[in-house]
Design a protein around this motif. Sequence first.
Motif, PDB file in Angstrom:
ATOM      1  N   LEU A  46       0.929  -1.318   0.016  1.00  0.00           N
ATOM      2  CA  LEU A  46       0.049   0.166  -0.148  1.00  0.00           C
ATOM      3  C   LEU A  46       0.864   1.137  -0.204  1.00  0.00           C
ATOM      4  N   PRO A  47       0.243   2.245  -0.552  1.00  0.00           N
ATOM      5  CA  PRO A  47       1.320   3.582  -0.884  1.00  0.00           C
ATOM      6  C   PRO A  47       1.871   4.007   0.702  1.00  0.00           C
ATOM      7  N   SER A  48       3.032   4.397   0.671  1.00  0.00           N
ATOM      8  CA  SER A  48       3.618   4.789   1.911  1.00  0.00           C
ATOM      9  C   SER A  48       3.455   6.335   1.912  1.00  0.00           C
ATOM     10  N   ILE A  49       2.600   6.828   2.660  1.00  0.00           N
ATOM     11  CA  ILE A  49       2.251   8.426   2.813  1.00  0.00           C
ATOM     12  C   ILE A  49       2.488   8.587   4.524  1.00  0.00           C
ATOM     13  N   ASN A  50       2.653   9.851   4.718  1.00  0.00           N
ATOM     14  CA  ASN A  50       2.745  10.450   6.243  1.00  0.00           C
ATOM     15  C   ASN A  50       1.708  11.207   6.715  1.00  0.00           C
ATOM     16  N   PRO A  51       1.089  11.023   7.412  1.00  0.00           N
ATOM     17  CA  PRO A  51       1.059   9.682   8.363  1.00  0.00           C
ATOM     18  C   PRO A  51       0.498   8.736   7.682  1.00  0.00           C
ATOM     19  N   PRO A  52       1.092   7.384   7.974  1.00  0.00           N
ATOM     20  CA  PRO A  52       0.451   6.150   7.427  1.00  0.00           C
ATOM     21  C   PRO A  52      -0.794   5.892   7.346  1.00  0.00           C
ATOM     22  N   ILE A  53      -1.156   4.935   6.182  1.00  0.00           N
ATOM     23  CA  ILE A  53      -2.517   4.643   5.933  1.00  0.00           C
ATOM     24  C   ILE A  53      -2.898   3.475   7.122  1.00  0.00           C
ATOM     25  N   ALA A  54      -4.183   3.733   7.507  1.00  0.00           N
ATOM     26  CA  ALA A  54      -4.843   2.649   8.544  1.00  0.00           C
ATOM     27  C   ALA A  54      -6.103   1.955   7.948  1.00  0.00           C
ATOM     28  N   PHE A  55      -6.315   0.846   8.390  1.00  0.00           N
ATOM     29  CA  PHE A  55      -7.800   0.342   7.782  1.00  0.00           C
ATOM     30  C   PHE A  55      -8.435   0.066   9.405  1.00  0.00           C
ATOM     31  N   VAL A  56      -9.896   0.526   9.321  1.00  0.00           N
ATOM     32  CA  VAL A  56     -10.470   0.143  10.740  1.00  0.00           C
ATOM     33  C   VAL A  56     -11.789  -0.682  10.109  1.00  0.00           C
ATOM     34  N   ILE A  57     -11.939  -1.699  10.886  1.00  0.00           N
ATOM     35  CA  ILE A  57     -12.988  -2.592  10.641  1.00  0.00           C
ATOM     36  C   ILE A  57     -14.100  -2.509  11.604  1.00  0.00           C
ATOM     37  N   ALA A  58     -15.485  -2.297  11.092  1.00  0.00           N
ATOM     38  CA  ALA A  58     -16.432  -1.934  11.988  1.00  0.00           C
ATOM     39  C   ALA A  58     -17.755  -2.864  11.629  1.00  0.00           C
ATOM     40  N   ASN A  59     -18.026  -3.491  12.539  1.00  0.00           N
ATOM     41  CA  ASN A  59     -19.013  -4.713  12.641  1.00  0.00           C
ATOM     42  C   ASN A  59     -20.470  -3.958  12.682  1.00  0.00           C
ATOM     43  N   SER A  60     -21.349  -4.087  11.684  1.00  0.00           N
ATOM     44  CA  SER A  60     -22.472  -3.660  11.792  1.00  0.00           C
ATOM     45  C   SER A  60     -23.490  -4.246  12.802  1.00  0.00           C
ATOM     46  N   LEU A  61     -22.980  -5.613  13.210  1.00  0.00           N
ATOM     47  CA  LEU A  61     -23.625  -6.328  13.956  1.00  0.00           C
ATOM     48  C   LEU A  61     -24.871  -7.028  13.483  1.00  0.00           C
ATOM     49  N   VAL A  62     -25.287  -6.904  12.293  1.00  0.00           N
ATOM     50  CA  VAL A  62     -26.004  -7.464  11.554  1.00  0.00           C
ATOM     51  C   VAL A  62     -25.503  -8.626  10.912  1.00  0.00           C
TER      52      VAL A  62
ATOM     53  N   LEU B  49     -10.981   3.581   5.359  1.00  0.00           N
ATOM     54  CA  LEU B  49      -9.511   4.310   5.305  1.00  0.00           C
ATOM     55  C   LEU B  49      -9.381   5.476   5.899  1.00  0.00           C
ATOM     56  N   ILE B  50      -8.392   5.383   6.693  1.00  0.00           N
ATOM     57  CA  ILE B  50      -8.098   6.541   7.612  1.00  0.00           C
ATOM     58  C   ILE B  50      -6.578   6.727   7.851  1.00  0.00           C
ATOM     59  N   ARG B  51      -6.084   7.862   8.503  1.00  0.00           N
ATOM     60  CA  ARG B  51      -4.850   8.159   8.774  1.00  0.00           C
ATOM     61  C   ARG B  51      -4.548   7.360  10.164  1.00  0.00           C
ATOM     62  N   GLU B  52      -3.316   6.794  10.283  1.00  0.00           N
ATOM     63  CA  GLU B  52      -2.932   6.112  11.412  1.00  0.00           C
ATOM     64  C   GLU B  52      -2.923   6.897  12.840  1.00  0.00           C
ATOM     65  N   ASP B  53      -2.938   8.038  12.700  1.00  0.00           N
ATOM     66  CA  ASP B  53      -2.989   8.937  13.945  1.00  0.00           C
ATOM     67  C   ASP B  53      -4.282   9.215  14.285  1.00  0.00           C
ATOM     68  N   GLN B  54      -5.360   8.997  13.476  1.00  0.00           N
ATOM     69  CA  GLN B  54      -6.695   9.114  13.681  1.00  0.00           C
ATOM     70  C   GLN B  54      -7.333   8.003  14.252  1.00  0.00           C
ATOM     71  N   VAL B  55      -6.650   6.931  14.386  1.00  0.00           N
ATOM     72  CA  VAL B  55      -7.448   5.678  14.827  1.00  0.00           C
ATOM     73  C   VAL B  55      -8.399   5.647  16.120  1.00  0.00           C
ATOM     74  N   GLU B  56      -7.880   6.131  17.110  1.00  0.00           N
ATOM     75  CA  GLU B  56      -8.197   6.145  18.397  1.00  0.00           C
ATOM     76  C   GLU B  56      -9.470   7.282  18.416  1.00  0.00           C
ATOM     77  N   SER B  57      -9.308   8.216  17.827  1.00  0.00           N
ATOM     78  CA  SER B  57     -10.344   9.142  17.731  1.00  0.00           C
ATOM     79  C   SER B  57     -11.547   9.029  16.937  1.00  0.00           C
ATOM     80  N   PHE B  58     -11.129   8.187  15.851  1.00  0.00           N
ATOM     81  CA  PHE B  58     -12.224   7.638  14.860  1.00  0.00           C
ATOM     82  C   PHE B  58     -13.046   6.421  15.350  1.00  0.00           C
TER      83      PHE B  58
END
Length: 521
Positions: A242-258, A470-479
């Motif tokens: 995946l592209p190297s950018i700054n801050p790095p790319i991060a993926f967050v999985i969220a289950n709809s629980l359906v 798709l978010i930036r790695e430094d936003q994971v927790e707040s996201f």
Amino acid sequence: MSNSTDFIPILPLSSISQIYPPPNIDAQNDRYRTLIETFRSFYPNRSPKFISRAPGRVNIIGEHIDYAGFGVLPMAISRDVLVAVDVFEDDKDGRVLIANVNQEKYKSHNWKFEGKDKIVEIVVEEGVCNWSNYFKCGYKGILQHLDTDNPKGMCCLVDGVVPSGAGLSSSSAFVCSVALATSRANNENLTKKQITEISIESERLCGMNTGGMDQTASIFSQNEHALYIQFLPTLTAMPIKLPSINPPIAFVIANSLVTADKVVTAPIHYNLRVVETKLAAYDLGITLFGKECVNLRQVCDLHSQTNEVKASNLEYLSEFLEKHHPESNKRDGYSLDELTKLLNLSESEIQAMFLTKFPVRAEKFHLYKRSKHVFDEALRVLRFYEVCLANEKNGFCDQGAFEGLRENGIHDQMTFESLGRLMNQSHKSCKELFDCSCEELDKLVEICLDGGAVGSRLTGAGWGGCTVSLIREDQVESFIQHVIANYYKPLFPHLTKKQLDDAIFATRPGCGAAIIVCPDN
């Protein structure tokens, strides 16, 4: 395009540090140790010789196009299925004992080898698929391949942490792990390609017309790489950074629980979509080339007169559909009677050609919408792959101009937004053309985008399950906190912290299937 690891056996490892990233090692060590201890208590006087593992996957982009013959771009996740195995070396009956660490939910089963003409009975009733069937599928597929009269007996304990019905391919991870375990127990070192192809065919024994993406991602994935998987003219899996950018790319999985159980709903959802794309391929093949096509990739190949998927061909076919397909202004689909006129086939011919191999129930069949999604989604996969491949120094401009863009973060932002835009377009198409989303998934995607995701889409079969953002790695927790506050708390206020941790989590591209030799073996 081929991968040099295609024909390499999955050889045993001595340490799980070769599988999991450093932050997860302590937790995984505890998990493996607990699995071994539980095995010993469940099967007195026995210890596992090895543990097979296969991960779930998240499909970054390329939904419902693998079974149409087009390439996809998934990655393995850290959640996986483990099967601890001891072998009955002298058991001539080929006994198999299976149990699950979650014994309250998944009851134990056992059987004996029934001869190579049958191996084991798999009974799949519509709307019901016992967990043991997935084990039997992987087991049977390997023994069919080995063509043996005297398979080894096994006692097994399963520990799966891929959420079921979440669109993260828990069933394929299970089948792959069992196939790998059965191969190892019978002293066969099959190649990655062999295990993958056997697992694809094996899961179909459960009544699922699976395309092959899930199993390929589970077997072939590499740490820190997504996979660009193509199925024609032969199965290939190309690791892609995946592209190297700054801050790095991060993926967050969220289950709809359906819960989206593909096997239970297959006749009205998954299998039906497979049939609709095949009907569309037949229609377009006859209309454009006077030839019967079995999938939409074949239509594309006939147009391009090559085995290479090109953007220009996909664009042409998508535009052709909009301008010339009779259903483009007929959004309610075709009845079976209407299909006979469109395809110039009798009802019995349609039944025999399209509706008998896997269970399907429908009053209407949508050909335009499904094929439009497939061609457009295949084009999005190509675009995503091209962004990942692009050399950072000439991806958007000449080298001199690049340095200024890089210094100001403009290049990174353009790359980031390009990937996010493709993911957003994918979800829109899944929702409007493929009808595989649901109200909760759409709401979750909207919340994820409001919370800072540059791209968010359903992943997996749909009709429930998860989103990937798709978010930036430094936003994971707040996201994650934003999604918890706006989706989970209002809709599922009684979830515990552990349940929330299972429902939404960040992930990195993970390692594929592996065999781990247990201590003292």
